[in-house]
Design a protein around this motif. Structure first.
Motif: not given
Length: 656
Positions: A486-511
């Motif tokens: 569900q979180l991945e689907a929300a992230s992809r939808a946000a990316a397609e709508n250009g509203t991905e701010e705050g979701l981040g990427d594994s290369s950006e978020s701290a482990p």
């Protein structure tokens, strides 16, 4: 003794005198100064653990004795900067050449590149060689010149290469020593007083050193190898090669292992011994897995930190230090898991099958962050190996394109029936269960009260009840996977709508941070903006340079294509147009697959036979980008990726 004009042979994880290409090159060039530099601070959070340091101490002593018998001592230096120490040795010995063998983990790649740049600028000739792999990573590619992303395809290609791995080299007959009168050795301290008593026990079971590695190899080939296919899963007896620590420290070359085992295979084939042939194929597959770990590490240099399939960054890991402590101490209530963890703490060793059981339990039942488990293995294993451990934990976690299904839980009870059918392994490491009948040894919670009383067992007192019920863990895992998708689907939808701010990427978020009781100082590798090289001055390996991730982000923002399948993979500066075309094709596939139903992707995920036949017996090894000269080609440039890791593989349904 030669004065001036000598060659330095820089020993690292190649602590042997036979089949050592760097040493052979130094001997051919004239006088030799052998050097080992102990700079563990350069490893950051992966400072070697106690048992690993014990092995290194004894292996270096063995190597020094061998080199002295050949004519030259081993110079040891304590440092926090290997390159600076090399420069000091060059100045004090008058050396004009430096030879060393390749390493493939990210820290070593960056360090070696820096060493070549600085030393070459000082007029020193620097050459490096392949001593750790059958084939260099950039030599093994698919028909399109791209790196493989599944083990089976990679290993099939290795076995069908048009040329065999180079034959192992004989040790030198003698070595002309360089002048080390102005280059005294530093005393290296690998253990403190509190560790010596525990370390003394290790010497009863293990014999570090390259000549002892050869003895272990000979013993295995002439003994357990012939029945390896039948016995390799048995944890209660010596059925594996025990070569992994020798291989990690380079006390025996993988080429020698490969050649000697293949000779045995030919012999058994001529005899019509099919069981022997099958055993050889399975054992060689374990060698191939070690190769594949280097291949993955080279092509995806952050595989020890981030999942290779990006949707796993959304998995809701359970951050529970109580679970982690119970797992480490062998107090989970599952006998096979607890026996394995107690053996690991006591001996620094685990049978391959037991490694699978305890790591699967860690990730699937306890749902603890896989990097915690990998770090603990690094701290406690004799054969701690960053590339192999990263591959193994990523496989168990389902974060590889050919990893096992994430929703598959290996029940320790049933695994015990397979690898410890008589309960001898459990009884050896869990004395509190020693009197329990075999019928109940792997599930004491089901034993009648009278049986437990007769065996002197009080569950919850002298042996714990299961920390998590398997049925409950299965339900919790299913819920976590639904949440992840569900979180991945929300992230992809946000990316397609250009509203991905705050979701981040594994290369950006701290482990997720390591628990404090195993927390070690983290020293991130400083950014180096090294210029791209034009004409190469060496015939051997060039090491990738790292560029700023900030610069990388700016470059990607100028592109109309958001995802790049090649971002984290090593790229060769030459043939740039061809690579760009290939990247565009992959990007189109990424965008098409991004719209698929994510739940369907989960249900249809395919897996390979990575562990059932081979991963139980070892962990993997490596490959990479484009074809180069046999003697040591040019290693591509790479930089920290900012694209989604799942996009690198497009879609795991296709078995890419």
């Amino acid at each position: 003794m030669s004065s001036g004009g000598c060659s330095i042979v820089w020993f690292r994880r190649d602590l042997r005198v036979e089949d050592n290409p760097a040493l052979a090159a130094g001997v051919r060039a004239g006088a030799v100064v052998g050097v080992f530099i102990w700079a563990p601070e350069e490893e950051g959070q992966y400072y070697p653990g106690r048992v690993s340091r014990w092995w290194l101490k004894n292996s270096l002593s063995h190597l020094d004795s061998s080199l002295r018998n050949l004519g030259t001592p081993l110079v040891t230096k304590r440092s926090t900067d290997s390159v600076s120490s090399l420069l000091e040795v060059v100045k004090s010995t008058g050396a004009t050449q430096i030879f060393f063998n390749h390493l493939y983990d990210p820290l070593s790649l960056v360090r070696d590149h820096r060493a070549k740049e600085i030393l070459t600028a000082q007029g020193i000739t620097v050459r490096s060689f392949n001593s750790d792999l059958l084939y260099e990573p950039w030599d093994v590619n698919d028909e399109h010149g791209h790196p493989f992303t599944t083990f089976d395809a990679f290993w099939e290609r290795c076995l069908s290469m048009p040329y065999d791995p180079q034959a192992p080299l004989l040790p030198p007959k003698r070595i002309i020593p360089g002048d080390v009168s102005r280059c005294p050795s530093d005393t290296l301290v690998f253990e403190d007083e509190s560790e010596k008593a525990s370390n003394a026990l290790l010497a009863r079971a293990w014999s570090p050193g390259w000549s002892n590695a050869n003895k272990a190899l000979t013993t295995f080939i002439n003994g357990p190898l012939i029945e390896y296919s039948k016995n390799r899963r048995k944890a209660d007896s010596a059925t594996t090669s025990f070569l992994s620590p020798h291989l990690h420290f380079g006390e025996v070359s993988v080429k020698k292992v490969f050649h000697l085992v293949r000779i045995k295979q030919v012999f058994w084939a001529n005899e019509g011994n099919q069981a022997g042939e099958e055993s050889v194929n399975l054992f060689l597959k374990s060698i191939g897995l070690r190769e594949y770990s280097r291949y993955i590490s080279f092509n995806h240099p952050y595989s020890h930190e981030r999942p290779l399939l990006g949707h796993l960054k959304f998995f809701p890991w359970v951050v529970n230090e109580g679970y982690f402590k119970a797992w480490r101490q062998g107090r989970t209530g599952y006998p096979l898991v607890d026996a394995g963890m107690r053996e690991l703490w006591a001996t620094g060793w685990l049978h391959d099958r037991i490694r699978v059981v305890v790591s699967s339990f860690f990730v699937k039942v306890l749902q603890l962050p896989w990097r915690w488990g990998m770090k603990y293995f690094w701290d406690t294993l004799l054969d701690a190996d960053l590339e192999s451990d990263a591959l193994g934990w990523q496989y168990i976690s389902g974060t590889l394109p050919d990893g096992r299904e994430f929703d598959r839980i290996d029940n320790p009870q049933f695994e015990g029936y397979k690898c410890d059918p008589n309960g001898e392994y459990v009884r050896r490491w869990l004395p509190e269960l020693a009197r329990l009948p075999t019928e109940w040894i792997h599930h004491p919670w089901n034993a009648p009260e009278s049986v437990l009383h007769a065996a002197g067992i009080e569950l919850g007192s002298n042996y714990p009840l299961p920390i998590v019920e398997i049925d409950a863990a299965t339900v919790r895992l299913e819920e976590a996977l639904i949440q992840m998708w569900q979180l991945e689907a929300a992230s992809r939808a946000a990316a397609e709508n250009g509203t991905e701010e705050g979701l981040g990427d594994s290369s950006e978020s701290a482990p997720i941070a390591f628990p404090e009781d195993i927390q070690m100082e983290e020293r991130p590798e400083p950014v180096r903006n090294n210029p791209l090289h034009g004409t190469r001055r060496y015939q051997d390996q060039m090491v990738p340079s790292m560029t700023s991730s900030r610069v990388r982000v700016e470059e990607e923002e100028t592109s109309s294509v958001r995802n790049s399948a090649g971002d984290s993979r090593a790229e060769v500066p030459t043939n740039a147009n061809a690579q760009q075309n290939a990247r565009e094709v992959l990007n189109q596939g990424v965008l098409q697959n991004a719209n698929r139903n994510t739940r369907q992707r989960h249900n249809n995920t395919t897996t390979t036979f990575w562990l059932r036949n081979a991963a139980e017996d070892s962990t993997a090894e490596s490959s990479s980008s484009t074809r180069r000269e046999r003697d040591g080609g040019v290693v591509p440039e790479w930089s920290p990726p900012t694209s989604n890791f799942s996009d690198q593989f497009v879609d795991d349904e296709n078995g890419i």
